[in-house]
Design an enzyme around this catalytic site. Sequence first.
Site, PDB file in Angstrom:
ATOM      1  N   LYS A   1      93.736  81.980  53.005  1.00 56.68           N
ATOM      2  CA  LYS A   1      93.915  81.970  51.546  1.00 56.68           C
ATOM      3  C   LYS A   1      93.343  80.699  50.917  1.00 56.68           C
ATOM      4  O   LYS A   1      93.073  80.649  49.736  1.00 56.68           O
ATOM      5  CB  LYS A   1      95.398  82.123  51.197  1.00 56.68           C
ATOM      6  CG  LYS A   1      95.971  83.515  51.538  1.00 56.68           C
ATOM      7  CD  LYS A   1      97.467  83.589  51.226  1.00 56.68           C
ATOM      8  CE  LYS A   1      98.103  84.914  51.591  1.00 56.68           C
ATOM      9  NZ  LYS A   1      97.935  85.961  50.563  1.00 56.68           N
TER      10      LYS A   1
ATOM     11  N   LYS B   1     101.326  81.735  46.647  1.00 61.56           N
ATOM     12  CA  LYS B   1     101.194  82.778  47.674  1.00 61.56           C
ATOM     13  C   LYS B   1     101.593  82.151  48.992  1.00 61.56           C
ATOM     14  O   LYS B   1     101.772  80.937  49.069  1.00 61.56           O
ATOM     15  CB  LYS B   1      99.748  83.287  47.730  1.00 61.56           C
ATOM     16  CG  LYS B   1      98.719  82.157  47.796  1.00 61.56           C
ATOM     17  CD  LYS B   1      97.280  82.675  47.730  1.00 61.56           C
ATOM     18  CE  LYS B   1      96.809  83.166  46.388  1.00 61.56           C
ATOM     19  NZ  LYS B   1      96.698  84.609  46.307  1.00 61.56           N
ATOM     20  N   ARG B   2     101.743  82.943  50.035  1.00 62.87           N
ATOM     21  CA  ARG B   2     102.036  82.343  51.330  1.00 62.87           C
ATOM     22  C   ARG B   2     100.944  81.344  51.705  1.00 62.87           C
ATOM     23  O   ARG B   2      99.792  81.486  51.298  1.00 62.87           O
ATOM     24  CB  ARG B   2     102.146  83.444  52.408  1.00 62.87           C
ATOM     25  CG  ARG B   2     103.454  84.189  52.372  1.00 62.87           C
ATOM     26  CD  ARG B   2     104.645  83.275  52.591  1.00 62.87           C
ATOM     27  NE  ARG B   2     104.731  82.873  53.989  1.00 62.87           N
ATOM     28  CZ  ARG B   2     105.659  83.300  54.844  1.00 62.87           C
ATOM     29  NH1 ARG B   2     106.614  84.112  54.431  1.00 62.87           N
ATOM     30  NH2 ARG B   2     105.647  82.906  56.087  1.00 62.87           N
TER      31      ARG B   2
ATOM     32  N   THR C   1      98.266  90.977  45.534  1.00 60.27           N
ATOM     33  CA  THR C   1      98.926  91.589  44.378  1.00 60.27           C
ATOM     34  C   THR C   1      99.281  90.506  43.372  1.00 60.27           C
ATOM     35  O   THR C   1      99.420  90.787  42.188  1.00 60.27           O
ATOM     36  CB  THR C   1     100.220  92.323  44.795  1.00 60.27           C
ATOM     37  OG1 THR C   1     101.006  91.460  45.624  1.00 60.27           O
ATOM     38  CG2 THR C   1      99.907  93.610  45.528  1.00 60.27           C
TER      39      THR C   1
ATOM     40  N   LYS D   1      99.286  90.412  39.094  1.00 64.81           N
ATOM     41  CA  LYS D   1     100.352  89.925  38.214  1.00 64.81           C
ATOM     42  C   LYS D   1      99.803  88.919  37.204  1.00 64.81           C
ATOM     43  O   LYS D   1     100.169  88.946  36.022  1.00 64.81           O
ATOM     44  CB  LYS D   1     101.458  89.256  39.045  1.00 64.81           C
ATOM     45  CG  LYS D   1     102.132  90.164  40.067  1.00 64.81           C
ATOM     46  CD  LYS D   1     103.019  89.343  41.026  1.00 64.81           C
ATOM     47  CE  LYS D   1     103.350  90.113  42.297  1.00 64.81           C
ATOM     48  NZ  LYS D   1     103.880  89.234  43.367  1.00 64.81           N
TER      49      LYS D   1
ATOM     50  N   HIS E   1      97.250  96.770  56.436  1.00 60.87           N
ATOM     51  CA  HIS E   1      97.320  95.674  55.457  1.00 60.87           C
ATOM     52  C   HIS E   1      96.516  94.451  55.820  1.00 60.87           C
ATOM     53  O   HIS E   1      96.708  93.396  55.227  1.00 60.87           O
ATOM     54  CB  HIS E   1      98.779  95.215  55.309  1.00 60.87           C
ATOM     55  CG  HIS E   1      99.609  96.116  54.465  1.00 60.87           C
ATOM     56  ND1 HIS E   1      99.664  95.995  53.091  1.00 60.87           N
ATOM     57  CD2 HIS E   1     100.410  97.159  54.774  1.00 60.87           C
ATOM     58  CE1 HIS E   1     100.479  96.923  52.602  1.00 60.87           C
ATOM     59  NE2 HIS E   1     100.947  97.644  53.607  1.00 60.87           N
TER      60      HIS E   1
HETATM   61  C1  LIG Z   1     103.349  88.927  44.523  1.00 58.43           C
HETATM   62  C2  LIG Z   1     104.002  87.997  45.468  1.00 58.43           C
HETATM   63  C3  LIG Z   1     103.352  87.625  46.646  1.00 58.43           C
HETATM   64  C4  LIG Z   1     101.961  88.094  47.003  1.00 58.43           C
HETATM   65  O1  LIG Z   1     101.010  87.156  46.501  1.00 58.43           O
HETATM   66  P1  LIG Z   1      99.488  87.203  46.950  1.00 58.43           P
HETATM   67  O2  LIG Z   1      98.839  86.203  46.043  1.00 58.43           O
HETATM   68  O3  LIG Z   1      98.998  88.585  46.697  1.00 58.43           O
HETATM   69  O4  LIG Z   1      99.432  86.816  48.368  1.00 58.43           O
HETATM   70  C5  LIG Z   1     103.995  86.750  47.503  1.00 58.43           C
HETATM   71  N1  LIG Z   1     105.215  86.270  47.220  1.00 58.43           N
HETATM   72  C6  LIG Z   1     105.864  86.594  46.093  1.00 58.43           C
HETATM   73  C7  LIG Z   1     107.204  86.018  45.828  1.00 58.43           C
HETATM   74  C8  LIG Z   1     105.289  87.481  45.178  1.00 58.43           C
HETATM   75  O5  LIG Z   1     105.967  87.824  44.073  1.00 58.43           O
END
Ligand SMILES: *Cc1c(COP(=O)(O)O)cnc(C)c1O
Length: 824
Positions: A564, A558-559, A668, A672, A367
């Site tokens: 990022k 995101k984190r 991911t 979304k 990952h």
């Molecule tokens: C989808 C999701 C992530 C992943 O987000 P990325 O932008 O792909 O890093 C992290 N936290 C939550 C709560 C999510 O639903």
Amino acid sequence: MTDTPLITSPEHSVEGFVREFLRELNFTQGTVLERASTNDTYLALARTVRHYLMARWMETTTAHYRRQPKAVAYLSAEFLLGRQLDNALLAADLEEIAAEAMASLGLDLDELRQAEVEPGLGNGGLGRLAACFIDSLATMSVPAIGYGIRYEYGIFRQTFVDGRQVEEPDHWLDNGSPWEFAHPEHEVTVSFGGHTEKYTEGEGDDAVERSRWVPGWQVLGVPYNYMVPGYRNGRVNTLRLWSARATHAFDLKIFNYGDYAEAVRAQTFAENISKVLYPEDSTPQGKELRLQQQYFFVACSLRDFIDQLLPEGFDLHRLHERICFQLNDTHPVIAVPELMRILVDEQGFAWEEAWEVTRRCFAYTCHTLLPEALEVWPVELLGRLLPRHLEIIYRINDEFLDEVRATYGDDELLVRRMSIIAEHPFRAVRMAHLATVAGTRVNGVAELHSQLLRDKVLADFARLWPEKFTNVTNGVTPRRFVRLANPGLSALVTEAIGDGWVTDLDRLRELEPFADDPEFRRRFRDVKAANKQRLVELLERRDGIEIPTDTMLDVMVKRLHEYKRQTLKILHVISLYDRIVSGELDVAEVVPRTVVFGAKAAPGYVMAKEIIALINHVGAVVNSHPVASQVLRVAFPANYDVTVAETLIPAADLSEQISLAGKEASGTGNMKFALNGALTIGTDDGANVEIRQLVGDDNFFLFGLTEPEAAAIAETGYRPSAYYEENPVLRRALDLVARGEFSGGDRSVFEPVVSNLLGEDRFMVLADFQAYLDAQDRVEAAYRDPEAWSRSAVLNVARSGFFSSDRSMRDYLDRIWHAEPLAD
Ligand SMILES: *Cc1c(COP(=O)(O)O)cnc(C)c1O
């Protein structure tokens, strides 16, 4: 399925639902409607819904046991599930019935849904991916089980004090957990420590040298089962999470010595193993307790599969015909030597036989691309905690390195690079190498990522075993992230093309012609506006944050991690603010926008926490500026989680996916957003690459260095200060921070952030700054034309069906697991 159901479901009607609900409230919750608290009512409701799924669950479990199809075990240290009630109602087709039933009792279903505390048993993307995958497997009727850890405290609750992150423990179990089923009768014993012994079995010519592990201490693993309901297909799979308990024998021995305090201490020690989720993301933490957690859950899971899910007397030489253990990153990789130990030491297999079986039973998903995120365990620690496993790892490595030498000759540099054991800076086991050697397949999580794994991170292995390497691009479940999160869009789509898309997301393609239908676009915009309204209300209620309803909603959630590049986003905000306040930009010329951040930082990640403080401080200044705040707002609701994501993402116009190219494995969140009709501003990184290819360049705002360009700059020596010196816009933005504009004049507060950017800037924020601003200008221009924008947004939805986790599962089934759905 079975001829006669083991139990019968409650009647599928409002009356049936009400009856079951009241029974639960009275008999299980022990209260009556008039005196029930919201939590009482929520628990009764959850149990009611659960009952509708129970017969399917028992039937599915029984069918798997009786028919023994090839199954998938998804081993993951994290499952970031999100709330369960909505998903269960959807799967059981009870949404309307439940709403009516509650209304008939004077209760509000919406309010009860809010009472659920989401199980935050994961950090971010990796844990959420696992949750999407098990949802898809259940919906596709694939025999599968998820195995993980039932952390007593999940990911911390984030609050802000003076704009700085403060972590609080997540008491998710406090109000009761109606979705889990404890099975203490199926407890498993897990050993640690001690030493190994050699002994001889048999006599004379038949004598064989064997090893055995004499452990030093043990804990018990108690399984907790969770339903994983398929979407209206009559199937309910299982997620089995393990909780650590002290062994009874252990307590007793100490008790007999009369040391009560010591017995209790020992119990606490054992139970620490499943106490808390490590709040790390993208960096491993070399903590002894974490290795204990990893071994604990895989040892329980292998034991469970072999002893409980296989028929008695099953010939383990054929184990690979019944199971593929998918390793979600390196966290479960200690399962490899554990299976070897079971087969060789307990089952009496010859080493070669055991290795033959083991290497057919595992597959590994990598990952990451960050070298510092590849997990290693000091040999000293692993040998102390799991001495027999260390011996097994050494032997696997010896035989593997013989193979390397046999193939390439005595290239000791190569041998050292590929070895499962690193020698520097200390002797350590490289878990990614172990997984790659043992796995039948190794996959990356997006095309670009898999390519970089083959070319860079695991290049030596890809040369030796090219056929092992494959790609499976990540996906997200359309049930949770479209159907549940975005009911308005779902209704609109279903009206246009029917509801087949919920389980066959490629059907969204049929929406393409509607992108050119002005009436459809108007209704699409109405849905977006309603979703924004919903978000405004949530932020007001949850955080006391006020945002306007009718601005461009620009979202980065995101984190928090430097790669990022939330810093790039906040520099854009600062620059906009600066140009407005200085009069360079007239507010009448600016497209009003609200920038929403959501991000948790690992508690020990100092720079990430500084960036959070910077965002909050910039937000405070911007939002209170009389002129700037007319067209620019910043909102940073605390504690971003799956529940927040479900309201935030459907409201977004613009999706920020701005990592440095070559650093984000897939993402991911990006999927979304696209599925909910946000346009992406993004770099050529991770799954952004595939999103752009699918939605088309006209419907995606690409900017920034490519991975080869970034690698070339890094090679020749990156000088961030050169960008600062040459770009006056960038200079003004950074100078504002440096001069204390966002820290009450105190220059020291954000000095570490500024000097990091001007000094190292490892993720090339400054190199991409101007390209990002230019791309944001293109965003503004595009947003001024609502018809063209909504056309692009509809095309994003129509062309993103590929990003269903159902498709990811089909790829894994065909290329890695070689398993299939179980027919009725
Ligand atoms: C989808 C999701 C992530 C992943 O987000 P990325 O932008 O792909 O890093 C992290 N936290 C939550 C709560 C999510 O639903």
